[in-house]
Design an enzyme around this catalytic site. Sequence first.
Site, PDB file in Angstrom:
ATOM      1  N   LYS A  87     -23.252 121.750 -12.312  1.00  0.00           N
ATOM      2  CA  LYS A  87     -23.626 122.583 -11.160  1.00  0.00           C
ATOM      3  C   LYS A  87     -22.375 122.945 -10.350  1.00  0.00           C
ATOM      4  CE  LYS A  87     -28.343 122.417 -11.390  1.00  0.00           C
ATOM      5  NZ  LYS A  87     -29.502 121.582 -11.365  1.00  0.00           N
ATOM      6  N   LYS A 113     -28.794 126.445 -23.156  1.00  0.00           N
ATOM      7  CA  LYS A 113     -30.018 125.661 -22.997  1.00  0.00           C
ATOM      8  C   LYS A 113     -31.002 126.447 -22.130  1.00  0.00           C
ATOM      9  CE  LYS A 113     -31.422 121.886 -19.926  1.00  0.00           C
ATOM     10  NZ  LYS A 113     -32.646 122.414 -19.539  1.00  0.00           N
ATOM     11  N   LYS A 127     -34.764 126.703 -16.091  1.00  0.00           N
ATOM     12  CA  LYS A 127     -35.313 127.512 -15.007  1.00  0.00           C
ATOM     13  C   LYS A 127     -34.201 128.148 -14.185  1.00  0.00           C
ATOM     14  CE  LYS A 127     -37.847 123.902 -14.324  1.00  0.00           C
ATOM     15  NZ  LYS A 127     -38.499 122.770 -13.648  1.00  0.00           N
TER      16      LYS A 127
HETATM   17  P1  ATP Z   1     -33.550 123.192 -13.841  1.00  0.00           P
HETATM   18  O1  ATP Z   1     -32.814 124.398 -14.335  1.00  0.00           O
HETATM   19  O2  ATP Z   1     -34.103 123.342 -12.444  1.00  0.00           O
HETATM   20  O3  ATP Z   1     -32.828 121.902 -14.087  1.00  0.00           O
HETATM   21  P2  ATP Z   1     -35.043 122.872 -16.269  1.00  0.00           P
HETATM   22  O4  ATP Z   1     -35.539 124.130 -16.874  1.00  0.00           O
HETATM   23  O5  ATP Z   1     -33.831 122.252 -16.871  1.00  0.00           O
HETATM   24  O6  ATP Z   1     -34.881 123.143 -14.718  1.00  0.00           O
HETATM   25  P3  ATP Z   1     -36.279 120.380 -15.619  1.00  0.00           P
HETATM   26  O7  ATP Z   1     -37.309 120.389 -14.534  1.00  0.00           O
HETATM   27  O8  ATP Z   1     -34.886 119.943 -15.292  1.00  0.00           O
HETATM   28  O9  ATP Z   1     -36.242 121.841 -16.277  1.00  0.00           O
HETATM   29  O10 ATP Z   1     -36.797 119.528 -16.832  1.00  0.00           O
HETATM   30  C1  ATP Z   1     -38.146 119.146 -17.001  1.00  0.00           C
HETATM   31  C2  ATP Z   1     -38.304 118.513 -18.356  1.00  0.00           C
HETATM   32  O11 ATP Z   1     -38.158 119.508 -19.364  1.00  0.00           O
HETATM   33  C3  ATP Z   1     -37.252 117.432 -18.652  1.00  0.00           C
HETATM   34  O12 ATP Z   1     -37.871 116.367 -19.346  1.00  0.00           O
HETATM   35  C4  ATP Z   1     -36.264 118.147 -19.525  1.00  0.00           C
HETATM   36  O13 ATP Z   1     -35.608 117.271 -20.408  1.00  0.00           O
HETATM   37  C5  ATP Z   1     -37.145 119.132 -20.285  1.00  0.00           C
HETATM   38  N1  ATP Z   1     -36.389 120.325 -20.629  1.00  0.00           N
HETATM   39  C6  ATP Z   1     -35.864 121.217 -19.774  1.00  0.00           C
HETATM   40  N2  ATP Z   1     -35.246 122.211 -20.424  1.00  0.00           N
HETATM   41  C7  ATP Z   1     -35.375 121.926 -21.749  1.00  0.00           C
HETATM   42  C8  ATP Z   1     -34.948 122.579 -22.953  1.00  0.00           C
HETATM   43  N3  ATP Z   1     -34.275 123.715 -22.920  1.00  0.00           N
HETATM   44  N4  ATP Z   1     -35.248 122.003 -24.139  1.00  0.00           N
HETATM   45  C9  ATP Z   1     -35.950 120.855 -24.198  1.00  0.00           C
HETATM   46  N5  ATP Z   1     -36.390 120.198 -23.106  1.00  0.00           N
HETATM   47  C10 ATP Z   1     -36.114 120.718 -21.890  1.00  0.00           C
HETATM   48 MG    MG Z   2     -32.866 120.534 -15.830  1.00  0.00          MG
END
Ligand code: ATP
Ligand code: MG
Length: 323
Positions: free
Chosen positions: A110, A190, A193
Amino acid sequence: MRILSGIQPSGVAHIGNYFGAMRQHVALQDEGEGTYFIADYHSMTSLRDPAQRRDFVQEYVLDYLACGLDPKRAILYRQSDVPEVCELTWLLTTVTPMGLLQRAHSYKDKIAQGIQPDHGLFAYPVLMAADILQYNPDVVPVGQDQKQHLEMTRDIATKFNQAYDREVFKLPEPHILKDVAVVPGVDGQKMSKSYDNTLCMFWPQKKLKKAVMGIVTDSTPVEEPKSTDQTVFQLWSLFADEVEQEAMFAHAQRGGLGYGDVKKDLLKRMLEHFGPMREKRDELAKHPDEVEDVLADGARRAREISGPILAEAREAAGLGSGA
Ligand code: ATP
Ligand code: MG
């Protein structure tokens, strides 16, 4: 067996969340007591709009229920409905080395993106440790990206147990699904969100189509052989069985396969896969009171488990009257 996991309402759930987290959570509810929370405290490190936070929480609850989470078996709650976790965060903060937090990949990422960090972003892994340790769970199902946070949780638990010479906290084990370790986003990074590269299960069809058609590909002409480690094939494979994958990959290597056709087929498969869930979700959305009841019941059950563990941590640390 207690299973614990949370998800941040920092945006709309995407297929990375689904394959990497939500689908596993639903499957695991058959194997033990699933305890799943919508991490609204965590979302405060990136989201400042209160109305949006509430909306995202609602959306996530609907997503979970639509994806098959059964609130009679699993516990589903909103993190801020069990605010005692903030007290435990403080207890753990006082035994967490600065160096441990400075090594966190997510924090470093970040910062590298130019985000001005506040203390919440830096201390985030301690809140996550408290989320987990307050239930002494056996298994914590997470995506590959969260593996380091879980190792930090184990370190913090060990520090606390050593500091107060008592086994208050159990060291939780990660549970990572190998085949869907990291779902790539439409830009090949990856899927996240916060990266604006998502495909979301319940987006309107038009929006989903636009996003699928925008998946990055190389510029190999249709007739030429294609490399199958590309994002578009990885995403397509999530919705295809092994036999279908072999056939697709053979076609790609032969040449004569257009990326546009792969994308159209991916869209079709996505709509089919999530269709029944979409219907269920639309139905649930008509009854917001029932959804709120699920959360209230979840918080009550969560507290029954976390209460004695938090009391033991307070007791070990010499807090309160000790009576
Ligand atoms: P942010 O960008 O806010 O970190 P994010 O999309 O990475 O959001 P999280 O809320 O951090 O989502 O993750 C929620 C769950 O989804 C966690 O268990 C994380 O490991 C899983 N996850 C998030 N992105 C992925 C991905 N691209 N592939 C597999 N698992 C994911
Ligand atoms: Mg995340």
